[in-house]
Design an enzyme around this catalytic site. Structure first.
Site: not given
Ligand code: SD4
Length: 331
Positions: A47, A184, A202, A212, A235-236
């Site tokens: 990712s 990420t 990421t 997106r 992150t998330g």
């Molecule tokens: C996103 N925050 O593109 C990133 C993805 C991520 O752990 O952090 N995943 O939304």
């Protein structure tokens, strides 16, 4: 005095690189970039950078941002042909009057700056995409760790309440994947001059809608640094942090005297209060205050980070973060 933090288990090696750079006297900005670049080139991390999982149309798009202790920042979004988007973001910061470049404009800039073009989508990522296409209701499908700490993942169906059930292929076999969609990398550092910097890079959420863009390249959402106050990274599920401007929110609370851990708790509380949260949504936050005190918290269990500092005897340590705090596991 140097401190370095990097998100998730795959942040272990990038954090080692960042921390060793700090110990060798590198500025924080160089250290976080070096850590982030390692992950961008690591095709086992699905990712970030090359090797990442594509969007719903099979195209891999990358987002990144970087910020220094003087409030300089740069970011790029929706980049499809360049591996080291963190370095392109840095170049935007250093060579343009702008903060953010997106899509073909970002790529034209990268080309003018001499960055090499790279085929980002690996055969492995293509295979996972084909597998995803086979899933019934695939827009409700996400990836989850098959078991804690394993590099093995399953497709899960997520219903409208966020309830997850393991997805099966039509022939009944459980689809197992080797990586997750949440990975990420965010790297924060404080160097021996006391300067803070942060980087975030990421490929975003796996199988996202084409076009997106997440929080990672949005200054204030995925990353924020104020050299006199703190550096924070998120992150998330980026939509949560974009709505709440989470990284900025954390730094502003620290500015008002809130302790780093408490600032993270309050930022997560704001996300919980203001948004329709389903159990599949995650947010992990990390912060380093200008005096080197750091903290990390997450909405749910499962968030890990690597940390290195003199308090940790210059060792790089992997931490599991829960809502209540941190438990240390050394690897
Ligand atoms: C996103 N925050 O593109 C990133 C993805 C991520 O752990 O952090 N995943 O939304």
């Amino acid at each position: 005095m140097p401190v370095s933090l990097a998100t998730w288990k795959h942040g272990f090696q990038p954090n080692r690189i960042s921390y060793e750079a700090l110990l060798a006297g590198s500025p924080a900005l160089d250290a976080v970039e070096a850590g982030a670049k390692y992950c961008e080139a690591d095709i086992t991390c699905m990712s970030v950078g090359r090797g990442g999982l594509p969007d719903a149309t099979g195209i891999l798009t990358l987002d990144a941002s970087i910020m220094d202790h003087e409030g300089n920042c740069g970011s790029v979004a929706f980049v499809q042909r360049y591996e080291h988007v963190i370095s392109i973001a840095r170049r935007v910061m250093e060579k343009t009057p702008h903060v953010m470049l997106a899509g073909t404009g970002a790529e034209a800039f990268a080309e003018r700056e001499g960055f090499p073009q790279t085929e980002l989508l690996t055969e492995k990522a293509k295979a996972y995409y084909s597998e995803w296409l086979k899933q019934p209701d695939r827009l409700q499908v996400r990836l989850r760790r098959a078991s804690e700490g394993e590099h093995e993942y399953v497709f899960v169906h997520v219903d409208e309440n966020g309830k997850e059930t393991e997805a099966h292929e039509q022939n009944g076999r459980i689809s197992r994947l080797a990586e997750a969609s949440h990975d990420t990398i965010g790297v924060l550092a404080m160097d021996s001059a006391g300067h803070l910097a942060g980087a975030c890079t990421t490929s975003g959420l796996a199988f996202k809608l084409h076009g997106r863009v997440g929080d990672s390249p949005i200054i204030g959402a995925g990353l924020y640094v104020d050299g006199k106050v703190a550096a924070a990274v998120a992150t998330g599920d980026g939509e949560l942090m974009m709505r709440a401007c989470s990284a900025f929110h954390v730094v502003e609370m620290v500015r008002q005297g809130v302790e780093p851990g408490e600032a993270l708790e309050r930022a997560l509380k704001r996300i919980r209060q203001d948004h329709h949260l389903t159990p599949d949504k995650q947010c992990g936050l990390m912060v380093i205050r200008a005096d080197g005190v750091w903290a990390a918290r997450s909405l749910r269990p499962g968030f890990q980070l690597a940390a290195a500092s003199s308090q940790l005897q210059d060792k790089n340590v992997l931490h599991d973060v829960t809502k209540r705090g941190i438990t240390v596991t050394t690897i």
